[in-house]
Every structure is written in C-alpha cells, then in structure tokens.
Design a protein around this motif. Structure first.
Motif, short mmCIF file in Angstrom:
data_model
loop_
_atom_site.label_atom_id
_atom_site.label_comp_id
_atom_site.label_asym_id
_atom_site.label_seq_id
_atom_site.Cartn_x
_atom_site.Cartn_y
_atom_site.Cartn_z
N HIS C 76 2.16 8.96 -21.23
CA HIS C 76 1.18 7.88 -21.14
C HIS C 76 1.56 6.68 -22.00
CE1 HIS C 76 -0.34 10.21 -24.64
NE2 HIS C 76 -0.60 9.01 -25.10
N ALA C 79 3.77 3.93 -20.12
CA ALA C 79 3.08 2.98 -19.26
C ALA C 79 2.58 1.81 -20.08
CB ALA C 79 1.92 3.68 -18.57
N ARG C 80 2.02 2.13 -21.27
CA ARG C 80 1.48 1.06 -22.10
C ARG C 80 2.59 0.15 -22.62
NH1 ARG C 80 -3.00 4.48 -24.91
NH2 ARG C 80 -4.27 4.84 -23.07
N TYR C 85 5.20 3.15 -12.95
CA TYR C 85 5.80 4.25 -12.21
C TYR C 85 4.94 4.62 -11.01
CZ TYR C 85 7.00 9.27 -11.47
OH TYR C 85 7.33 10.48 -10.95
N VAL C 91 0.77 10.91 -5.08
CA VAL C 91 0.93 9.48 -5.34
C VAL C 91 -0.37 8.79 -5.70
CG1 VAL C 91 2.99 9.20 -3.97
CG2 VAL C 91 0.79 9.04 -2.86
N VAL C 92 -1.50 9.37 -5.29
CA VAL C 92 -2.78 8.72 -5.59
C VAL C 92 -3.73 9.77 -6.15
CG1 VAL C 92 -2.53 6.98 -3.80
CG2 VAL C 92 -3.71 9.11 -3.27
N GLU C 100 -11.17 2.53 -6.97
CA GLU C 100 -11.02 3.17 -8.28
C GLU C 100 -9.56 3.45 -8.60
OE1 GLU C 100 -14.92 5.84 -9.27
OE2 GLU C 100 -13.86 6.34 -7.43
N THR C 103 -8.09 0.30 -9.94
CA THR C 103 -8.63 -0.39 -11.12
C THR C 103 -8.85 0.50 -12.34
OG1 THR C 103 -10.87 0.01 -10.33
CG2 THR C 103 -9.86 -2.08 -9.73
N LEU C 104 -8.78 1.81 -12.20
CA LEU C 104 -9.26 2.64 -13.30
C LEU C 104 -8.49 2.45 -14.59
CD1 LEU C 104 -8.12 6.10 -13.77
CD2 LEU C 104 -7.62 5.29 -11.53
N HIS C 105 -7.26 2.00 -14.52
CA HIS C 105 -6.49 1.84 -15.75
C HIS C 105 -6.53 0.41 -16.26
CE1 HIS C 105 -4.14 1.10 -12.23
NE2 HIS C 105 -3.19 0.54 -12.90
N HIS C 106 -7.33 -0.46 -15.61
CA HIS C 106 -7.50 -1.82 -16.12
C HIS C 106 -8.90 -1.94 -16.68
CE1 HIS C 106 -3.75 -3.16 -14.40
NE2 HIS C 106 -4.09 -2.64 -13.23
N SER C 107 -9.02 -2.41 -17.91
CA SER C 107 -10.34 -2.38 -18.51
C SER C 107 -11.29 -3.37 -17.83
CB SER C 107 -10.25 -2.66 -20.01
OG SER C 107 -9.45 -3.79 -20.22
N ARG C 109 -11.47 -3.86 -14.61
CA ARG C 109 -11.75 -3.31 -13.29
C ARG C 109 -11.72 -4.38 -12.20
NH1 ARG C 109 -17.03 0.33 -14.04
NH2 ARG C 109 -16.15 1.78 -12.58
N ARG C 147 -0.43 -0.48 -6.64
CA ARG C 147 -0.95 -0.19 -7.97
C ARG C 147 0.14 -0.42 -9.03
NH1 ARG C 147 0.96 3.13 -11.18
NH2 ARG C 147 1.06 4.88 -9.75
N GLU C 151 0.64 -3.86 -11.96
CA GLU C 151 0.51 -3.64 -13.40
C GLU C 151 1.37 -4.66 -14.13
OE1 GLU C 151 1.60 0.42 -14.22
OE2 GLU C 151 -0.10 1.16 -13.06
#
Lengths: 580, 283, 232
Positions: C76, C79-80, C85, C91-92, C100, C103-107, C109, C147, C151
């Motif tokens: 993890h 990614a930050r 990746y 894949v999803v 979701e 957007t779930l990893h973008h604060s 959304r 996705r 990023e």
C-alpha cells in the motif's frame, strides 16, 4: 480409525470392569459422563465428519430426558417403557431432521446460520421448560423420577449405560464407515461438487443431524432414571456449550475421543472445581487452543503418536468382491434446447436470448471471447444461476430454475474450470463417490456393498492416467494437472448422458493437454454420450469437435463445423481466438 | 389512546435499543465478514463496566470511557492474536470467537460471580409525555441512540471508509495496490465494532439484569436482525431492528415472553428461506 | 534513456514461497516512456509485476523507484509514493459500484478527474451505479485501466490491460497512454497484444522461463522483431 481392534476391546473391557476396579459411586459418576459422551459422539458426527456445527445439542438430550422421565413417572412397566424409550429417541431425531432439512435446504455450506439457529432453539427450549411448569415441573424440574424397573440406579444402571454406549458406538462406527460416512466427509470437503453428482446434500446433512439428535435423545432418556430429576438446565445452553467443549477437546474426528473428552473433563471438573477457581477459565483456554492449533483434540495427539511408532492408521479393510457395473449401452439421442434464454445479474444481461439446440451426440465445443456468457450458459443449465427468461429443455423435461442435484439426476454431468475434487479423501474414495453417483439408493448408503463397485471405464481410465491407481494417495496432494484428470475421470465415471466440460485443459502442460484430449476423444467415442466443451485453445477445438458454437455478448453468434466457423465473417470480426 | 402511546413508545424504545446492540456486530460481521460469536460478551463487559463504576462510587458517565478502553483493548488483543490470522477462514473464526466468548463468560463469572446484579438508574423518575408517564432514562437513551445513528449515517455517506472496508474484504491485494493499509484498516474496524458493543452495554446496563450469560441473547437478537435486515446498510439495520423488536413486543404483549421469542425465531427462519440476503436484497 | 530512471529493477529474483519463477531480471523505465514486457502465457510476467508492486516479496535483487529502495516496502505504501498498478486478475472490487471503484481511494470522491477518460469510454459513466462484479471481463479491464491512469502517479504498471477488451477500445487505451507519457509519466506494461505494444512502447523486453531473453530499444522494427521471436 486411530485405535486398533485390540485397544478397542481393552477399552470396552475396562469400562465393564470399572465398578470392580474403582468403587460403585465413581462408576455411578462415570455413568453420567458416558451419557454426555454419547451426545458428544453425535456432535462429532455432525462437526468432525460433515463439517457443520450444532450449538444447541442439549435440546435433544433434554427432550429425551423429559419424555423418559414422564414415562417412568407414569409407572408403566417394561412392556410400555420400551416403546416410550423409542419415542424419547425418535422425537428428538425427527425434530433434528426437520430443523436440518429446513435450514440446509436454503443454506449450502457451513455458515453461521445453522449453528445460530440451533443455539436459539436450545435457548427457546430452556425458556419453554421453565414456563411449561405443568409438564416439566418448571424451574424446579421434573422430580422424583423412579429408576428403571428392576435395575438399581446406583449399582446396575451403570452396566445398562455401558451396554447402550457400546451398541450406539458400534452403530455410529458402521454409519461412518459406510458410504454415508464417506459422503459426509465429501460434504465437508466440497459440498457443491457432491450436488453435481446428484446427491441431495441438504438431506444427507439433515440425516446426520437426525442421527445425532436421536443419540442425544437416547442418552437423555437414560439420564432421567440416572439422576432422578430433569431440570431446564438439561435442555439449556450451558450444557450445549460444555458438550461442544468435550467433543473438541477429546477429538471430534472419531468416536472414542468425544467420550474420552467428556469423561476426562468431567472427572477433573469434579475434583478441581472447588479447589481451583479458574478451572473453567482454563478449560475455555484449552478449547481455544484446540480449535486453533490441534483440531484433532487429545485423540488426534494419540493417533499422531501411534503412527509415529508405526502403529495406527490402518485403512479399514473393505474386502468386497468387485461387482462390475453395466455401462450404458443404448442411449437415446440427446435433445437439448435453449430457447431465447436470458440471465440477468442486476441490470446486466449475462445471457441475452441464447438459442440453440443439440440433437446429435458427439463433441460440441463452445467458443467465444471472455465475458460472452459461455460458463453462464452451463450454469443456468445446471441450476447454478436462475433462469431469467426463455426456456431450457433436456429430453423433453423443462430445466428452467432447476437445482444441481436434479440436473445431475437427469443425466447431466459437469466439470468446472478449476479442478473440483475432495482433497482429504483418497484418490480411490474420490472415484468411489463418482461411481455411486445416481447408482446407489438410501439403503445402500448404509451397507458396505457399494465399496466393491467398479466399471469397465474405470479400468480404461486407469490405463490412461496411471496415477489413478495410487488409490491411497490423498487427492489434495496431486498436482494441478492430475487433479484436472481426476476431476474429468470422476465426471465421466458417473456416466452422464450429457457431459459438460469447462476448459478441461486449463493449467495443463502440453503433454498433459495431449493426454486429456485423447482421453476425451476415446471416452466420447465409447460411451456415445454427448459432450459440450468450453475451450479457448483452438488446437483443442479443432482436434475434438464435430460441431462448434460461437457465443458473443450472451447470444449465439454462429454454429457449424470448424471450417464453416473459420469462413464466417461475423466470427472473424468479433473473435479471433488464437492458440496457446 | 394512552395504551397506543405506551405501545408506540415501547416499540420505539425496543427498536432503538436493538439497533444500538446490533450496530457493533453490523460493523464486524456486515463489513468485515467476521462472525464474532463474542459480540454479546462485549455488550456484557460494557454492562459490567457500568457496574464497576457504580461499585466504586464514581459517576455513571465514567463507565463509558472505561468500557471503551476495556473493550477496545480486548478487541485489539483478540484481533492481534487470533482474528487477523483467520480473515479468510470464516468457519475457524466462528469457532475461535466462540471459544473466546466462553472464556470471557467464565472470566467474568470468576471475577464478579454468577448471580444477577443491577446497575442503578442515574436518571430515575418519569417524564410526562403525550399524556403518559414514561421513564426518563429510556427517553434520554432513545434520543442518544437517534443522534448516534444520525451522526453515523452522515459519516458513512460522507466518508469513504465503508467502501474501503468492503473493498479490502473483497479484494485485499487490489486494495493494497490502490494504497489502502489493509492490516491497519481491518484492525481499526474490528476494534471499533467491539467498542460500540461495549458502549451499548453501558447504556443498557441500568435497564437489564447484569449477569455473565446476558450476552447470548444479544448475540442472537443481533444475528436475527442482520438476517432480516441484510448486511451492510443502515436502512437494513433499522428495519431489521424494528421488525424483530416489533414482533417481540407485540407477540409478548398478546401471549408471553416465550411466545415472543418463538415468533422472532420463526420470522428469522422465514427470512432465511424467502430472502436469504435480507429485506433489501437486490436479487 | 534519460539520466536517472523512474523505476529500476536490479537482478530481481523471486516467486511463490520456495518456487522461484523470475530469475535475475533487470529493467528500467524512464519518465515519459513506456516499457512493454511481453512473452507467452506462464513465463513469469505477472510474477514479475507482483514482485515489483509488493504483492510478493523477492528472494533477491532490488526495486528502486525515484532513487528510493522499495524492495521490501509494503504494497500500500508504493501506491502512495507514486506507483500505480492495474492487476491482471481481480481487477476491480466486485461488490462495490463502478463509481465507488473509481473514487474510494480519493478523499474528495470526485469523478471530475475521469472526465477525459469517460469521454473515451462512454460505457463507463453509463454504469456508475452498477456493481462492478456484473461488468463483463473487458469492461472490468477498462474500469481498472481508467482507475490506474487517473491516479496522480508518476509510474503506472499495467498487467495485461487489453485482455478481453475490444480492438477499438484497445486503440483508445493506447491513445490515453500516449497522452499520459507526453506529460512525463512512465509506464511498465505487461502485454501480449502486439498492437498495443507497437502503439505505445518505447522499449520492449521479451520474457521466457522467468528470464529476459531479448530487449529492444526504440520503435524501429519493434513488432517484427518481437513477433519473430514469439513464434518460436
């Protein structure tokens, strides 16, 4: 089984001689623990064998106790007492069977639903026993229950208990050794696969639960004269939880372990409860440890030690003269029709007006790009996906919204893309289950005869796949390729009229792929069954198929011979299936 | 009229308290997929926290931090020592948490004794409402629960945590690949769930008999609510609570407590048959 | 190749537990360039990617990203740090909606960052409310591709992005990759579809039996050289 025959005879002898070895009061105590041990054996049948966990087993024990207690208080004499005891055994058995059928029919697998419902029932039983004071004596219990007529509760009742325990243990041992017991392991290992062999697993599980309920009821029926009182605690949750602990600690995979657990913990509790305050906390800790680290419990440790010294673990002899099963000689022509079949998941249409029919036997291949709905078509045919629209018929029978075991009983066999076998069973046992598919009835599940079954095709498959002859090897230790081959062998050994193979060569090496293709071609030629194969590898398709169906976006795009498909412009446009 | 108001308030009260009790399990089982058989025991620990505070002569509200600390720490320990090794083995989790539940019951039994105890009402007396007198503490409790749920609903809608948790449970590798620290997120989720259960225990303690086996009823009613309402939505949780609570109140009023229990059990089995994914299932 | 590469893989060896699948691989990706790794099924391409992204721990060798040794950093964290990746399988998030998933990893959304990609792949915005598990294989790949591309990462790792994707969409994917390259982002792409490789690759590597057997620098004759070696 972990214990040799001699050890078992010694154990039985020790039990019978116990009042003389020790004293009659200790034997009286031991009698109670042996009754609990009987209940624990039933739990072991459900939990260790079939893999589902009953959390409220005391319910059946208590019902048996109340019924027998009422019969004894009515002072009926032996002539009426025997049927009364039969009722005390049957009522819990039927109740358990009913609950099992009710829950298992809707819930495949060993999720929490069944366990929590049995727990709730046990708590309900406790409340009922408390509130129905007219029948049960309420909170104070049903008191003043006389002993069995002519049997001294503190002297001779012990021998009755030992006798019943030995008989019920032998009966359970037979049930476990018989095909029924092997099918229960198969349920624990891979319930869905068993359904695709035509076994109605929910009913097998319900039957196992009914047996365990009946045994609990019988133990309860002896508990009533033994204690002279039955209180709501006998159906309640606390006893249920303790029964579970004894089973786990003693060892849930056999029949001696659970009794040993009940007896050991029983005597230790009697000795330690007052002097060592944290005794029950310690027992709970041991339970957690057993669950996490040594699922076989104490008897598991014993048999591990025994096998280290070269003893133990003989496979029980099943020396039965092989009986050759008839292969199917004359088959009617297949008649499979998909008529504008639709399947939707949420807003997405997975199958969208799929229509085709197959009326000739031989090998039919389904090809198509990823997501075309190939596997879904097989899923809806075998009841794994609900039919959203249209009509599916097989030999004139409508198969819309069928269930896997019904499809299998109608002669449809299925092999999944990922090899799906029973890993803890041996190769031979896996094969036996396939041979039993659609061939043995309820009575034969409890006889030893089905172990001798064999077919001509088995010999042929053993020649093609020599590893099948390593009959004692655990199927889980086979390589991926061998598992694929075992799965294929099992599918065809059930001799279905329609064989569905989903990417049978997935994960196989070039060499293994060749072996598999040859086997499919040979079996298809001999059995005259109809094969439908989903395949990506064009070489395989070309080599095997008489007829190719091309699917695209949930519908049939084209069908015909390989040459016709190659020439089809639509197919060329959407699908350019290459080769591995 | 008074009777209607009384039954109405009783219904609202039972829905609210059930909702409070189930919330912790909804987090742990609904989001994380861990069937925590010790859920009721965390409620029980919360109630015993209230009892301890009372026995020490301290103000009732101090029980809240005490319960959060005790349950949170125990939940952390449980996650670290057992649960995290078993996230993909639901049956083993089920068994292990059952063992832990037994351990917690026995531990409390040894420490506090087997007998029923009670926690004093910190808000005794009644309030006159719509023409009837209703216990003040119950009214306050209902208000607190409504506020809690509203806050939770807003947070759940606004934040991404719910989706991240679901994402992590379903596909841990991909979750890590998009930057989610899965080990930390699952531990935080588990600890939050059991701490909420502890909080529920504190708030309910003045209203119930406090004893080591009290958790079982809470486990079962929580489970039935999740069966009826389905997993993963707040609407389902509230609907499930009102169906189970309503059935219990109505049937118990007509017949008796045992019949109410039987009715709840029957409804749950019926749902298992007809709507195995709960009342809002998308199938 | 520019001065300091964005990602450099040095003598990487590893696999699943005892089983070594990738042996002694060394590769580099520069900012603004795409490196395509190709080879037949089962030669270890995905294992290589899983070693680089941290899903597997290597037995030896190094993964260096922007000068920092990330060989044993948790997945993890990468990614930050700027390494995106899109995997080959899983894949999803099947149980979440398409929105979701995006957007779930973008604060914040926000779906705003997907505007251009949505214009390219209009099927996606049409299905925002639907569960991603109900998409077809190709649609899932496109979702995953979008996705990862949207990023804010300097490097994007794509594992078989075109599997099950229709040819016209593959061309659009190539277009999107090329415009991301133009703003300085680097790509490590494992791919068997030579059309995509030809359209985006600045360099290519060919793998067989867990090793790199051929590298090709530049775009001249790329497809011909690769397909000639893939045939054997």
């Amino acid at each position: 089984m972990a214990f040799s025959r001699a050890a078992k005879f010694t154990l039985a002898g020790l039990l019978i001689a116990f009042p003389w070895i020790s004293d009659s009061f200790t034997a009286y105590q031991l009698g109670l623990y042996l009754l609990y041990g009987m209940v624990a054996q039933g739990i072991a049948l459900c939990w260790g064998r079939a893999g589902f966990l009953p959390l409220g087993q005391a319910l059946f024990f208590g019902i048996g106790a109340y019924l027998a207690g009422a019969a004894l208080k009515a002072d009926l004499g032996w002539a009426m007492l025997v049927p009364a005891f039969a009722v005390a055994c049957l009522v819990p058995a039927l109740l358990a069977g009913f609950i099992g059928a009710l829950v298992f029919n809707r819930q495949t697998g060993s999720g929490p639903y069944f366990s929590l419902i049995t727990l709730a029932l046990s708590m309900l039983g406790f409340q009922l026993a408390n509130s129905l004071s007219g029948i049960t004596g309420g909170f104070n219990g049903m008191t003043g229950i006389p002993g069995l007529p002519g049997i001294d509760t503190y002297e001779t009742l012990y021998f009755v208990i030992v006798g019943v325990l030995i008989v019920s243990t032998l009966a359970l041992a037979h049930v476990m050794r018989a095909p029924f017991g092997q099918l229960l392991i198969a349920i624990r290992e891979n319930e869905e696969r068993l359904q695709f062999f035509g076994f109605r697993t929910s009913m097998l599980k319900a039957a196992a639960f009914a047996i365990s309920g009946g045994i609990a009821g019988l133990a309860g029926a002896l508990y009533a004269p033994h204690q002279g009182i039955v209180t709501p605690q006998a159906v309640g949750f606390v006893l249920s939880a303790e029964l579970l602990i004894w089973t786990a600690v003693g060892g849930r995979f056999g029949l001696i372990g659970p009794v040993a657990g009940a007896v050991l913990i029983g005597f230790m509790a009697a000795g330690l409860r007052d002097s060592f305050r944290y005794w029950e906390v310690a027992v709970a800790l041991v339970f957690i440890l057993v669950v996490l680290k040594m699922p076989g419990g104490i008897s598991g440790l014993f048999s591990a030690a025994l096998s280290r010294f070269g003893g133990g673990r003989h496979d029980h002899d099943k020396r039965i003269a092989p009986a050759m099963l008839e292969g199917k000689e004359h088959r009617v022509a297949p008649d499979l029709r998909f008529d504008t079949v639709g399947v939707s998941m949420g807003p997405v249409r997975i199958l969208n007006g799929l229509s085709f029919s197959i009326s000739r036997s031989g090998i039919h291949c389904i090809i198509g790009p990823n997501g075309a709905g190939k596997t879904s078509a097989l899923n809806v045919l075998t009841g794994r996906l609900p039919l959203g629209g249209g009509e599916i018929s097989w030999r004139g029978i409508s198969l819309g919204n069928t269930r896997p075991f019904i499809a299998a009983r109608n002669g449809i066999g299925r092999k999944f893309q990922v090899p799906s076998i029973f890993p803890e069973l041996s190769v031979r046992q896996n094969i036996e289950i396939a041979l039993w598919a659609n061939r043995i009835g309820t009575v034969e599940m409890f006889s030893m005869r089905p172990y001798g079954l064999t077919t001509q095709m088995l010999g042929e498959l053993e020649t093609r796949f020599p590893f099948l002859q390593q009959s004692h090897k655990a199927a889980g230790s086979l390589s991926v390729g061998q598992r694929q081959m075992l799965d294929f062998s099992m599918t065809v050994l059930a001799e279905p009229d329609l064989v569905l193979l989903d990417e049978p060569c997935a994960g196989l090496s070039t060499d293994e792929t060749r072996q598999m293709i040859e086997a499919i071609a040979a079996i298809a030629g001999q059995t005259k069954a109809t094969f439908i194969i989903i395949e990506h590898d064009m070489q395989v398709v070309e080599r095997l198929s008489d007829h190719v169906l091309v699917m695209h976006q949930g519908a049939l795009l084209a069908n015909g011979t390989m040459t016709e498909i190659r020439a089809n412009a639509d197919v060329a446009r959407v699908y350019s299936g290459g080769s591995k | 009229m008074d009777l209607v108001v009384t039954y109405g308030l009783n219904f609202a009260y039972s829905t609210a308290t059930l909702g409070l009790i189930v919330l912790g399990l909804a987090v742990v089982f609904g989001l994380l997929g861990v069937m925590n058989m010790a859920h009721g025991e965390f409620v029980m620990l919360g109630a015993y926290s209230a009892l301890t505070v009372q026995q020490a002569g301290l103000p009732f509200l101090l029980a809240i931090p005490l319960a959060l600390i005790v349950c949170g720490a125990l939940g952390w320990l449980m996650e670290w020592s057992v649960i995290r090794h078993l996230y993909r083995r639901p049956f083993d989790t089920f068994l292990a948490t059952w063992g832990i539940a037994i351990l917690m019951r026995k531990g409390v039994e040894v420490t506090f004794g087997r007998e029923y105890q009670s926690v004093d009402q910190s808000l005794p007396g009644t309030v006159s409402l719509l023409g009837i007198d209703y216990p003040a503490y119950r009214l306050v409790l209902m208000a607190v629960i409504v506020v809690m749920f509203a806050a939770l609903f807003v947070w759940y809608q606004r934040s991404n945590t719910g989706a991240r948790i679901k994402a992590m449970v379903q596909n841990p590798d991909l979750a890590a690949a998009v930057g989610i620290n899965t080990a930390r997120l699952s531990r935080a989720t588990f600890v939050t769930g059991v701490a909420i259960a502890g909080l529920a225990g504190v708030l309910l303690a003045p209203l119930v008999r406090v004893e080591p086996y009290m958790g079982l009823d809470y486990l079962l009613s929580s489970f039935f609510i999740l069966v009826v309402g389905g997993l993963g939505t707040i609407e389902g949780l509230i609907t499930g609570s009102s169906i189970i609570g309503g059935a219990d109140v109505i049937i118990s009023a007509i017949f008796d407590k045992t019949a109410g229990y039987l009715g709840v059990l029957a409804i749950s089995i019926l749902f298992l048959w007809l709507r195995p994914d709960g009342i809002f299932s998308r199938r | 190749m520019s001065a300091a590469p964005l990602l450099s893989i040095e003598n990487l060896t590893g696999g699943y537990g005892e089983i070594v699948i990738v042996t002694d691989m060394s590769l580099a990706v520069a900012a603004g360039e795409a490196l395509c790794v190709t080879g037949r099924n089962g030669v270890g391409k995905s294992t290589l990617v899983r070693l680089v992204t941290g899903a597997l721990k290597p037995a030896s060798g190094k993964v260096i990203f922007e000068g920092e040794d990330l060989t044993f950093a948790p997945a993890h964290g990468r990614a930050r740090q700027g390494m995106g990746y899109a995997p080959q399988e899983g894949v999803v998030f099947d149980t979440l909606s398409v929105a979701e998933n995006l957007t779930l990893h973008h604060s914040d959304r926000s779906l705003e960052r997907y505007r251009e990609l949505f214009a390219m792949f209009p099927r996606l915005p049409d299905r925002l409310g639907q569960r991603a598990g109900t998409l077809s294989g190709g649609e899932k790949k496109i979702l995953s591709f979008c996705r990862a591309l949207a990023e804010d990462t300097r490097l994007v790792i794509l594992d078989e992005p075109t599997e099950g994707v229709q040819p016209e969409n593959i061309a659009l994917m190539a277009e999107a990759i090329n415009s991301a390259k133009a703003v300085g982002r680097g790509f490590l792409i494992v791919e068997q579809n030579l059309s995509l490789v030809e359209a985006v690759a600045d360099h290519a590597a060919l793998m067989d039996h867990g090793e790199c057997i051929y590298t090709h620098s530049g775009t001249v004759n790329l497809r011909a050289e690769l397909s000639r070696r893939l045939k054997i």
